[in-house]
Motif scaffolding. Structure first.
Motif, PDB file in Angstrom:
ATOM      1  N   TRP A  20      15.071 -25.449 -10.018  1.00  0.00           N
ATOM      2  CA  TRP A  20      14.515 -25.237  -9.621  1.00  0.00           C
ATOM      3  C   TRP A  20      13.221 -24.770  -9.222  1.00  0.00           C
ATOM      4  CZ3 TRP A  20       9.277 -26.105 -10.687  1.00  0.00           C
ATOM      5  CH2 TRP A  20       8.414 -25.119 -11.016  1.00  0.00           C
ATOM      6  N   VAL A  21      13.007 -25.878  -8.338  1.00  0.00           N
ATOM      7  CA  VAL A  21      12.274 -26.702  -7.325  1.00  0.00           C
ATOM      8  C   VAL A  21      13.145 -26.057  -6.083  1.00  0.00           C
ATOM      9  CG1 VAL A  21      11.676 -28.556  -5.769  1.00  0.00           C
ATOM     10  CG2 VAL A  21      10.910 -28.683  -7.811  1.00  0.00           C
ATOM     11  N   TRP A  22      14.116 -26.139  -5.927  1.00  0.00           N
ATOM     12  CA  TRP A  22      14.853 -25.391  -5.193  1.00  0.00           C
ATOM     13  C   TRP A  22      14.455 -23.843  -4.766  1.00  0.00           C
ATOM     14  CZ3 TRP A  22      20.083 -28.436  -5.263  1.00  0.00           C
ATOM     15  CH2 TRP A  22      20.098 -30.276  -4.869  1.00  0.00           C
ATOM     16  N   ARG A  67      12.382 -21.999  -6.604  1.00  0.00           N
ATOM     17  CA  ARG A  67      10.479 -21.876  -6.233  1.00  0.00           C
ATOM     18  C   ARG A  67      10.562 -22.454  -4.597  1.00  0.00           C
ATOM     19  NH1 ARG A  67       7.243 -19.226  -9.000  1.00  0.00           N
ATOM     20  NH2 ARG A  67       5.853 -20.719  -8.042  1.00  0.00           N
ATOM     21  N   LEU A  68      10.695 -23.543  -3.909  1.00  0.00           N
ATOM     22  CA  LEU A  68      10.584 -23.324  -1.962  1.00  0.00           C
ATOM     23  C   LEU A  68      11.419 -22.643  -1.745  1.00  0.00           C
ATOM     24  CD1 LEU A  68      11.678 -27.709  -2.104  1.00  0.00           C
ATOM     25  CD2 LEU A  68       9.870 -25.673  -1.013  1.00  0.00           C
ATOM     26  N   LYS A  87      15.583 -29.608 -13.283  1.00  0.00           N
ATOM     27  CA  LYS A  87      14.161 -29.216 -13.020  1.00  0.00           C
ATOM     28  C   LYS A  87      14.044 -29.187 -10.994  1.00  0.00           C
ATOM     29  CE  LYS A  87       9.667 -29.857 -12.627  1.00  0.00           C
ATOM     30  NZ  LYS A  87       8.479 -30.855 -13.249  1.00  0.00           N
ATOM     31  N   GLU A 121       7.759 -33.067  -5.376  1.00  0.00           N
ATOM     32  CA  GLU A 121       8.559 -32.726  -6.465  1.00  0.00           C
ATOM     33  C   GLU A 121      10.070 -33.120  -6.337  1.00  0.00           C
ATOM     34  OE1 GLU A 121       9.231 -32.707 -10.564  1.00  0.00           O
ATOM     35  OE2 GLU A 121       7.906 -33.765  -9.396  1.00  0.00           O
ATOM     36  N   GLU A 122      10.122 -32.268  -5.152  1.00  0.00           N
ATOM     37  CA  GLU A 122      11.938 -32.564  -4.989  1.00  0.00           C
ATOM     38  C   GLU A 122      12.079 -33.681  -3.785  1.00  0.00           C
ATOM     39  OE1 GLU A 122      15.158 -30.711  -1.153  1.00  0.00           O
ATOM     40  OE2 GLU A 122      12.817 -30.567  -0.790  1.00  0.00           O
ATOM     41  N   LEU A 131       6.511 -28.926  -3.731  1.00  0.00           N
ATOM     42  CA  LEU A 131       7.478 -28.875  -4.541  1.00  0.00           C
ATOM     43  C   LEU A 131       8.331 -29.420  -3.265  1.00  0.00           C
ATOM     44  CD1 LEU A 131       7.327 -24.874  -4.564  1.00  0.00           C
ATOM     45  CD2 LEU A 131       7.498 -27.073  -7.046  1.00  0.00           C
ATOM     46  N   SER A 170       1.812 -24.768  -2.021  1.00  0.00           N
ATOM     47  CA  SER A 170       3.341 -24.962  -3.633  1.00  0.00           C
ATOM     48  C   SER A 170       3.756 -25.512  -2.206  1.00  0.00           C
ATOM     49  CB  SER A 170       3.323 -23.189  -3.812  1.00  0.00           C
ATOM     50  OG  SER A 170       2.452 -23.135  -3.972  1.00  0.00           O
ATOM     51  N   ILE A 171       4.309 -25.027  -1.196  1.00  0.00           N
ATOM     52  CA  ILE A 171       5.470 -25.777  -0.618  1.00  0.00           C
ATOM     53  C   ILE A 171       5.591 -27.467  -0.733  1.00  0.00           C
ATOM     54  CG2 ILE A 171       6.862 -26.057   1.633  1.00  0.00           C
ATOM     55  CD1 ILE A 171       6.207 -22.733   2.038  1.00  0.00           C
TER      56      ILE A 171
END
Length: 95
Positions: A71-73, A75-76, A68, A26-27, A23, A19-20
């Motif tokens: 949100w990524v930050w 989740r990370l 987005k 994506e970041e 993500l 997942s990391i």
């Protein structure tokens, strides 16, 4: 710690790593798309360094990619914290 508990934590860590990685990719994509100046503004907002009187207007002006990236930050941050906790649990119970 039971071996099945340890196996579960090991599996969780591997999933968190996947997942990391996703993500983080994506970041990178979003940062490139948004540009340095916009990312700097978003970081100021994200880190709560923006003056309170500017924060509401800034938040209302966020577009899809801005949201987005934040949100990524989030989740990370959560995934890295979970990974660290899982690692601590494994280390704590190996002794």
């Amino acid at each position: 710690m039971k071996s099945e508990d340890q196996a579960f934590i090991n599996e969780m860590v591997m999933e968190l790593e996947d997942s990391i990685r996703a993500l983080a990719a994506e970041e990178i994509r979003l940062v490139a798309k948004l540009g340095d100046e916009r990312v700097a503004e978003l970081l100021e907002y994200w880190e709560r360094r923006m003056p309170p009187e500017d924060e509401e207007a800034f938040r209302l002006a966020l577009d899809h990619n801005d949201k987005k990236l934040t949100w990524v930050w989030l989740r990370l941050k959560r995934a890295r914290l979970s990974r660290a906790r899982a690692g601590q649990a494994l280390m704590k119970n190996r002794t």
